[in-house]
Design an enzyme around this catalytic site. Structure first.
Site, mmCIF file in Angstrom:
data_model
loop_
_atom_site.group_PDB
_atom_site.id
_atom_site.type_symbol
_atom_site.label_atom_id
_atom_site.label_comp_id
_atom_site.label_asym_id
_atom_site.label_seq_id
_atom_site.Cartn_x
_atom_site.Cartn_y
_atom_site.Cartn_z
ATOM 1 N N CYS A 571 0.844 -1.239 -0.054
ATOM 2 C CA CYS A 571 -0.002 0.036 0.019
ATOM 3 C C CYS A 571 1.047 1.359 0.216
ATOM 4 C CB CYS A 571 -1.039 0.028 1.249
ATOM 5 S SG CYS A 571 -0.239 -0.028 2.739
ATOM 6 N N HIS A 880 -1.414 1.201 7.583
ATOM 7 C CA HIS A 880 -1.725 1.356 6.104
ATOM 8 C C HIS A 880 -1.807 2.632 5.746
ATOM 9 C CE1 HIS A 880 -3.954 -0.046 2.692
ATOM 10 N NE2 HIS A 880 -5.271 0.695 3.037
#
Length: 926
Positions: A571, A880
């Protein structure tokens, strides 16, 4: 006074046998008239009031004439003939201006009366009646005159007119001499330079001049005369029995298409110039080539009435020794003998690159010949054969650097859309052209530089014995079809859309690497991995450029949106890709494949084009899916990630990384792949003398010179779009001695200050923290070279160049890897003007004038619009990355979370406490 000056100008024109007088000659007339009418006049003519009255009278005449001059210059720019009376008006007005200028800036300040008034003004706290009022009025008049001089726009046009007219007169004279010469004659370097200059400015439909360099391709690549129409014809590639048809079909078989096309049009040029070096065989072959062109041109006969063929006297060595010797493509032959610091010591600027960065991104104008000065056009398949061998045997191959300030920036056009004729560093802007013509921004063919696509055909060994017929026979047997599988790259490119017609800028500091071993549920997992079988590029993925043919003009939707699959903690990569693709200028050149023309496989720090090639493939995949797909879809960036891993092992595994570090890696990697100066030798350190002189300059001037030095080794589209510069200054608190270094940056990392319980933290607070003066701790104290021991000292960072696209990294992790989650408020429109070094004091290095330094877009204000936000959730050990990206007025802001993306209902959501990397684009008129 007017008739007296006119008479003097006419006498000087007759004496010099010229219609125009030079700037220096006109200045001398102005000085003489001041002595005649003022200094040697009556005593009353030397008081302040009388001098000011004279200046006002002369200024009124100057202003009146200026109206006529605008029309004269306008007519000249349209190609109309200028009468002698018009020329006289222009020269007369220059003398008027110079008279006022000298009186106001030199004579008046030396008057004792003026000194007393200034002293009274600075020491007096209260008015003293009429005398003080009178002094106040005189100072007001003086300041008004001075301000009028500084803001006058006409003088720059006058100077430009005079300089260009003198230059054109000289060129016309030189060309007339050439027109009278016969084919086969020798021409001097002066005459050749005149022909080249005349060709660049010619409005004639006939092509003016073609140069044929009769040396080996290797020598040609190293250095050759810098002009648009030039080809290399190797001495070993032809013999006496050849005709012009043989030259075209046999001798040029390994040459680029652009050179072949030029040779095919040989009979359309007005002049063909042959030159070689001092090698005896080469000189002999030069005569052979002349004979072929004159007596054996059967396919396209060359008529002496239409096309004249000349030989350069003393050849290339003579050109190098002439005043034009630095006008060569690639580095100067004498470059190793030029110290990088000579600009500070004696004003020698020949060691600087002084490239003219484009107003838009490089390589995205219709013709490469008129785009970025040092960018290279794409090679054709046939030139790979010889060039690969040459590159392998010449690792020191150096791309060309341009000549001095005076040559390149006499016609420099400021990129500022509001004030295209201003020069930030000029006190009076007297030397800037009113309507400068574009620089001859050559885009050399690959033979002039070292930018080639990757994956060439196997290179056969070329024989070194140039005098044997074996080589010629081998050349004749080369089969063009054997290279047919290599698709040629179209040399045309298209214009990039830009958010606004913005200036361009510059580069990066290295940041500390941080491995963020995070995991995320559903987003990224520390345990999820890519199968080993996927971790290498298959044979089918070998890097060839057969599929990278620059696309013809296409109206791309640059605001496309496609999700990216998470490959296991990737990510960090996905969010940066989405943000970077919000940079329209960069996206455009990878969509139209014009980037391929600029790959430099000899760049010392590059990946031989691997990273650029796979990034382009990824952009094409995303665009194709967005265009062809009927619903929201995502693609896998697996091949791009593998390419990143092959370049840097940090990104080879499935572990989480810092997105800011990946952003730095990606832009640095693309820069090195496209770096047109990547094979140049590194800059030398400044000598103590040069550093001492640099410290006396303002940051504004010193940083500009350091930027020009930087461009001699780093010059790419990434520099143009993203790179800036800051200064780091150490100062001894005992003796006040300073030492300043200048650091380029791509991603600007700024600290987050400690939160005040009463106030929120703004990004402006972060910039203030970044630029504040810091007292160094005892163990960090500077070893002052003046005191010769460690002393209490300070350190301060100052932003000296702001780029077109600014990437800001909020330093949320401290040295102990603890995360600062404070909400940093950042606006959609950011004004960084207060943080930009604006300390110009009028001082230049010796030998460098106020109209010679390029501005490179450094004109305030500096306002930026937000277009991308990379966000980080969680901690160092589990987190994230997502992204907000602005996709134009129609789509607005989108939120990207790996494969998923959605419109943002409220654009204010893009301003959030999880922001980690911010992307800003410079805007104007807001």
């Amino acid at each position: 006074m007017e008739q007296n000056i006119i008479s003097t100008i006419r006498d000087e024109c007759i004496r010099h046998r010229s219609k125009y007088l030079t700037i220096a000659q006109l200045t001398a007339i102005a000085e003489a008239k001041i002595n005649e009418f003022i200094i040697t006049g009556k005593a009353k003519d030397q008081d302040l009031s009388s001098l000011l009255d004279k200046c006002i009278d002369i200024l009124s005449i100057y202003k009146k004439n200026s109206k006529d001059i605008k029309n004269i210059i306008s007519c000249k720019n349209k190609g109309a003939m200028i009468s002698s009376n018009s020329v006289m008006i222009i020269q007369l007005n220059y003398v008027y201006y110079k008279v006022i200028h000298i009186i106001v800036t030199t004579n008046i300040p030396h008057l004792s009366e003026f000194a007393k008034i200034k002293l009274h003004k600075s020491t007096s706290d209260e008015g003293n009646g009429n005398n003080n009022n009178n002094e106040f009025q005189l100072m007001n008049i003086y300041n008004t005159l001075l301000e009028t001089l500084l803001k006058d726009e006409n003088i720059a046009k006058i100077k430009s007119f005079i300089k260009s007219s003198i230059k054109q007169t000289k060129l016309n004279h030189e060309q007339e001499e050439c027109n009278l010469m016969r084919t086969g004659s020798y021409i001097t370097s002066n005459q050749l330079n005149s022909l080249i200059s005349s060709s660049a400015n010619s409005a004639s439909s006939q092509m003016e001049i073609l140069l044929i360099d009769i040396r080996s391709r290797l020598e040609f690549n190293k250095s050759h005369i810098d002009t648009k129409n030039i080809i290399c014809l190797e001495p070993i590639s032809f013999k006496m029995s050849y005709s012009d048809h043989d030259l075209e079909k046999k001798s040029l078989i390994t040459s680029p298409n652009s050179e072949i096309k030029m040779f095919q049009s040989r009979n359309l040029f007005k002049f063909i110039i042959l030159y070689t070096d001092a090698n005896e065989y080469n000189v002999k072959q030069q005569s052979v080539l002349l004979d072929i062109l004159v007596n054996h041109s059967f396919e396209k006969p060359i008529s002496d009435d239409f096309t004249k063929i000349f030989i350069l006297e003393s050849g290339f060595p003579g050109w190098l020794k002439s005043n034009y010797g630095r006008q060569v493509s690639s580095s100067f032959p004498s470059n190793n003998n030029i110290k990088d610091d000579s600009v500070y010591i004696n004003g020698n600027t020949s060691g600087l690159s002084l490239q003219h960065l484009p107003k838009m991104s490089p390589s995205i104008r219709h013709s490469m010949d008129d785009s970025m000065k040092e960018m290279l056009v794409a090679p054709t398949p046939l030139n790979h054969l010889q060039q690969q061998q040459q590159q392998q045997s010449d690792n020191d191959h150096v791309l060309k650097r341009s000549s001095s300030f005076k040559k390149l920036f006499s016609n420099y056009t400021s990129p500022n859309p509001k004030n295209s004729n201003s020069n930030l560093y000029s006190i009076s802007s007297l030397s800037i052209s009113s309507s400068p013509s574009p620089l001859p921004l050559h885009s050399p063919d690959p033979v002039k530089g070292n930018s080639l696509p990757i994956n060439y055909p196997e290179t056969p060994h070329l024989w070194k014995n140039s005098e044997t017929d074996f080589m010629t026979n081998q050349r004749e047997q080369l089969n063009h079809n054997s290279f047919a599988h290599i698709a040629p790259i179209n040399t045309k490119a298209i214009t990039s859309p830009s958010r606004t017609a913005t200036p361009k800028l510059q580069r990066f500091p290295q940041t500390i690497s941080m491995n963020l071993n995070m995991n995320s549920n559903g987003h990224s997992s520390a345990t999820s991995t890519i199968q080993p079988s996927c971790l290498s590029l298959s044979n089918n993925d070998s890097l060839d450029h057969t599929d990278v043919t620059p696309t013809s003009s296409h109206n791309y939707d640059l605001d496309f949106a496609v999700g990216l699959e998470n490959l296991g903690n990737s990510c960090y990569m996905n969010c940066i890709i989405q943000c970077i693709l919000g940079t329209h200028e960069l996206t455009q050149i990878f969509l139209d494949d014009s980037y391929a023309k600029h790959i430099n496989i000899n760049s010392k720090l590059g990946s031989k084009g691997i990273l650029a090639k796979y990034f382009a493939r990824l952009v094409h995949m995303m665009y194709k899916e967005q265009v062809d797909g009927s619903k929201k879809i995502s693609i896998s960036p697996i091949k791009f990630k593998l390419a990143c891993g092959s370049v840097n092992s940090l990104f080879k595994t499935a572990s989480q990384q810092d997105c800011q570090e990946f952003c730095q890696f990606l832009l640095d990697g693309l820069h090195e792949d496209l770096n047109q100066c990547g094979s140049n030798p590194p800059l030398k350190e400044l000598s103590q003398e040069a550093e001492a002189r640099r410290e006396k300059l303002s940051l504004r001037i010193a940083s500009s010179i350091e930027w020009e030095r930087f461009l001699t080794t780093d010059f790419s589209v990434i520099v143009d779009l993203f790179q800036g510069q800051y200064a780091s200054r150490l100062k001894c608190k005992v003796c006040s001695h300073t030492s300043t270094t200048y650091q380029p940056f791509t991603v600007l990392s700024i600290p987050i200050p400690k939160k005040n319980s009463r106030n929120n933290i703004t990004i402006e607070d972060c910039f203030r923290e970044f630029t504040k003066c810091e007292n160094l701790e005892v163990d960090e104290q500077w070893l002052c070279p003046h005191c010769e021991k460690r002393q209490p000292s300070t350190k301060q960072l100052t932003i000296t160049r702001l780029p077109r696209n600014l990437i800001v990294h909020l330093k949320r992790f401290d040295n102990l890897l603890n995360k600062n989650n404070d909400f940093v408020i950042y606006p959609f429109l950011l004004d960084l003007t207060p943080f930009w070094a604006n300390d110009f004091d009028g001082v230049f290095p010796p030998g460098v004038n106020d109209d010679e330094l390029p501005i490179r877009g450094q004109i305030p204000p500096f306002k930026y619009e937000l277009y991308g936000v990379a966000c980080h959730f969680g901690t160092l050990y589990g987190g994230h990355y997502t992204a907000y990206v602005k996709k134009g007025l129609k789509k607005g802001w989108l939120y990207f979370d790996d494969t998923k993306y959605k419109p943002v209902k409220n654009k204010a959501d893009a301003i959030n406490s999880n922001a980690y990397v911010l992307f800003y684009h410079r805007v104007y008129g807001v």
